[in-house]
Design a protein around this motif. Sequence first.
Motif, PDB file in Angstrom:
ATOM      1  N   GLY A   7       7.907  -7.395   3.597  1.00 42.42           N
ATOM      2  CA  GLY A   7       6.892  -7.891   4.516  1.00 42.42           C
ATOM      3  C   GLY A   7       5.485  -7.684   3.994  1.00 42.42           C
ATOM      4  N   SER A   8       5.250  -6.545   3.349  1.00 39.84           N
ATOM      5  CA  SER A   8       3.905  -6.297   2.828  1.00 39.84           C
ATOM      6  C   SER A   8       3.589  -7.245   1.675  1.00 39.84           C
ATOM      7  CB  SER A   8       3.750  -4.846   2.391  1.00 39.84           C
ATOM      8  OG  SER A   8       4.619  -4.538   1.336  1.00 39.84           O
ATOM      9  N   PHE A   9       4.560  -7.517   0.813  1.00 46.11           N
ATOM     10  CA  PHE A   9       4.308  -8.446  -0.279  1.00 46.11           C
ATOM     11  C   PHE A   9       4.242  -9.887   0.210  1.00 46.11           C
ATOM     12  CE2 PHE A   9       5.772  -4.922  -3.028  1.00 46.11           C
ATOM     13  CZ  PHE A   9       4.630  -4.843  -3.797  1.00 46.11           C
ATOM     14  N   LEU A  10       4.972 -10.219   1.261  1.00 44.37           N
ATOM     15  CA  LEU A  10       4.845 -11.540   1.860  1.00 44.37           C
ATOM     16  C   LEU A  10       3.453 -11.716   2.459  1.00 44.37           C
ATOM     17  CD1 LEU A  10       6.287 -14.193   2.683  1.00 44.37           C
ATOM     18  CD2 LEU A  10       6.860 -13.051   4.823  1.00 44.37           C
ATOM     19  N   PHE A  11       2.970 -10.696   3.165  1.00 45.36           N
ATOM     20  CA  PHE A  11       1.615 -10.726   3.710  1.00 45.36           C
ATOM     21  C   PHE A  11       0.589 -10.887   2.592  1.00 45.36           C
ATOM     22  CE2 PHE A  11      -2.216  -8.197   4.506  1.00 45.36           C
ATOM     23  CZ  PHE A  11      -2.782  -8.960   5.519  1.00 45.36           C
ATOM     24  N   LEU A  12       0.774 -10.163   1.499  1.00 47.31           N
ATOM     25  CA  LEU A  12      -0.159 -10.227   0.390  1.00 47.31           C
ATOM     26  C   LEU A  12      -0.159 -11.617  -0.253  1.00 47.31           C
ATOM     27  CD1 LEU A  12      -2.108  -8.412  -1.113  1.00 47.31           C
ATOM     28  CD2 LEU A  12      -0.253  -7.840  -2.661  1.00 47.31           C
ATOM     29  N   GLY A  13       1.022 -12.208  -0.393  1.00 45.21           N
ATOM     30  CA  GLY A  13       1.107 -13.553  -0.945  1.00 45.21           C
ATOM     31  C   GLY A  13       0.419 -14.577  -0.063  1.00 45.21           C
ATOM     32  N   LEU A  14       0.645 -14.477   1.251  1.00 46.43           N
ATOM     33  CA  LEU A  14      -0.018 -15.397   2.169  1.00 46.43           C
ATOM     34  C   LEU A  14      -1.531 -15.192   2.177  1.00 46.43           C
ATOM     35  CD1 LEU A  14       2.426 -15.424   5.206  1.00 46.43           C
ATOM     36  CD2 LEU A  14       1.952 -17.285   3.618  1.00 46.43           C
ATOM     37  N   LEU A  15      -1.984 -13.940   2.071  1.00 45.43           N
ATOM     38  CA  LEU A  15      -3.407 -13.670   2.028  1.00 45.43           C
ATOM     39  C   LEU A  15      -4.046 -14.303   0.797  1.00 45.43           C
ATOM     40  CD1 LEU A  15      -5.726 -12.056   3.440  1.00 45.43           C
ATOM     41  CD2 LEU A  15      -5.213 -10.234   1.816  1.00 45.43           C
ATOM     42  N   TRP A  16      -3.397 -14.159  -0.348  1.00 40.88           N
ATOM     43  CA  TRP A  16      -3.942 -14.776  -1.552  1.00 40.88           C
ATOM     44  C   TRP A  16      -3.895 -16.299  -1.459  1.00 40.88           C
ATOM     45  CZ3 TRP A  16      -6.943 -13.421  -5.383  1.00 40.88           C
ATOM     46  CH2 TRP A  16      -7.096 -12.064  -5.666  1.00 40.88           C
ATOM     47  N   LEU A  17      -2.852 -16.820  -0.859  1.00 41.26           N
ATOM     48  CA  LEU A  17      -2.733 -18.272  -0.742  1.00 41.26           C
ATOM     49  C   LEU A  17      -3.773 -18.852   0.202  1.00 41.26           C
ATOM     50  CD1 LEU A  17      -0.941 -20.657  -1.645  1.00 41.26           C
ATOM     51  CD2 LEU A  17       0.384 -20.288   0.415  1.00 41.26           C
ATOM     52  N   LEU A  18      -3.991 -18.199   1.337  1.00 39.69           N
ATOM     53  CA  LEU A  18      -4.888 -18.746   2.354  1.00 39.69           C
ATOM     54  C   LEU A  18      -6.348 -18.337   2.186  1.00 39.69           C
ATOM     55  CD1 LEU A  18      -2.618 -18.286   5.477  1.00 39.69           C
ATOM     56  CD2 LEU A  18      -3.022 -20.368   4.164  1.00 39.69           C
ATOM     57  N   LEU A  59     -13.003 -10.074  -2.304  1.00 38.00           N
ATOM     58  CA  LEU A  59     -12.943  -8.613  -2.221  1.00 38.00           C
ATOM     59  C   LEU A  59     -11.865  -8.149  -1.236  1.00 38.00           C
ATOM     60  CD1 LEU A  59     -16.713  -7.670  -2.400  1.00 38.00           C
ATOM     61  CD2 LEU A  59     -14.980  -7.453  -4.175  1.00 38.00           C
ATOM     62  N   LEU A  60     -11.651  -8.907  -0.165  1.00 37.41           N
ATOM     63  CA  LEU A  60     -10.594  -8.585   0.785  1.00 37.41           C
ATOM     64  C   LEU A  60      -9.224  -8.674   0.111  1.00 37.41           C
ATOM     65  CD1 LEU A  60     -10.020  -8.112   3.911  1.00 37.41           C
ATOM     66  CD2 LEU A  60      -9.531 -10.555   3.943  1.00 37.41           C
ATOM     67  N   CYS A  61      -8.992  -9.748  -0.629  1.00 40.26           N
ATOM     68  CA  CYS A  61      -7.703  -9.912  -1.307  1.00 40.26           C
ATOM     69  C   CYS A  61      -7.478  -8.832  -2.364  1.00 40.26           C
ATOM     70  CB  CYS A  61      -7.624 -11.293  -1.948  1.00 40.26           C
ATOM     71  SG  CYS A  61      -7.490 -12.635  -0.779  1.00 40.26           S
ATOM     72  N   VAL A  62      -8.506  -8.543  -3.142  1.00 39.47           N
ATOM     73  CA  VAL A  62      -8.369  -7.518  -4.185  1.00 39.47           C
ATOM     74  C   VAL A  62      -8.137  -6.146  -3.571  1.00 39.47           C
ATOM     75  CG1 VAL A  62      -9.640  -6.326  -6.020  1.00 39.47           C
ATOM     76  CG2 VAL A  62      -9.629  -8.808  -5.921  1.00 39.47           C
ATOM     77  N   SER A  63      -8.842  -5.831  -2.488  1.00 35.82           N
ATOM     78  CA  SER A  63      -8.667  -4.510  -1.881  1.00 35.82           C
ATOM     79  C   SER A  63      -7.290  -4.368  -1.241  1.00 35.82           C
ATOM     80  CB  SER A  63      -9.771  -4.241  -0.862  1.00 35.82           C
ATOM     81  OG  SER A  63      -9.708  -5.176   0.188  1.00 35.82           O
ATOM     82  N   PHE A  64      -6.783  -5.415  -0.573  1.00 37.60           N
ATOM     83  CA  PHE A  64      -5.436  -5.329  -0.018  1.00 37.60           C
ATOM     84  C   PHE A  64      -4.402  -5.209  -1.134  1.00 37.60           C
ATOM     85  CE2 PHE A  64      -6.935  -6.601   4.154  1.00 37.60           C
ATOM     86  CZ  PHE A  64      -6.035  -5.967   4.980  1.00 37.60           C
ATOM     87  N   LEU A  66      -4.790  -3.854  -4.159  1.00 43.17           N
ATOM     88  CA  LEU A  66      -4.832  -2.488  -4.682  1.00 43.17           C
ATOM     89  C   LEU A  66      -4.245  -1.485  -3.699  1.00 43.17           C
ATOM     90  CD1 LEU A  66      -8.311  -2.372  -6.431  1.00 43.17           C
ATOM     91  CD2 LEU A  66      -6.052  -2.385  -7.486  1.00 43.17           C
ATOM     92  N   GLY A  67      -4.538  -1.651  -2.412  1.00 47.26           N
ATOM     93  CA  GLY A  67      -3.986  -0.735  -1.415  1.00 47.26           C
ATOM     94  C   GLY A  67      -2.475  -0.771  -1.357  1.00 47.26           C
TER      95      GLY A  67
END
Length: 111
Positions: A7-18, A59-64, A66-67
């Motif tokens: 779920g966390s990697f799915l969220f990260l993928g969607l964040l980078w996509l959107l 910066l939001l995508c990069v920080s998420f 890295l987190g």
Amino acid sequence: MRLYHGGSFLFLGLLWLLVGIPSLWALRADIVRLWNHFTWTGLRYALFYRPGWPTFGLLLCVSFTLGILIAQSRYELFGLYPIERLMLERQSRWILSLPAWHPLRRWLART
């Protein structure tokens, strides 16, 4: 735990996509300039002295990213904290209390 990581990697993928890709697209002129003549001053100017939504999105995508990667590394190196183990046990009990036809219950009972 696999469901949480997925779920966390799915969220990260969607964040980078959107958010990440449109932010990179909006910063494309600055990225080309940095690609040709990289300086730290140019990077600072492109990201911090011309603030806007693209900079914030990037910066939001990069920080998420890295987190999540740091959290995954901590889990791999040191295991779960007791409070995390308790949280996962509660979630597992809640999933097992769902009806038998629910996909999460079927997935948890199968694994």
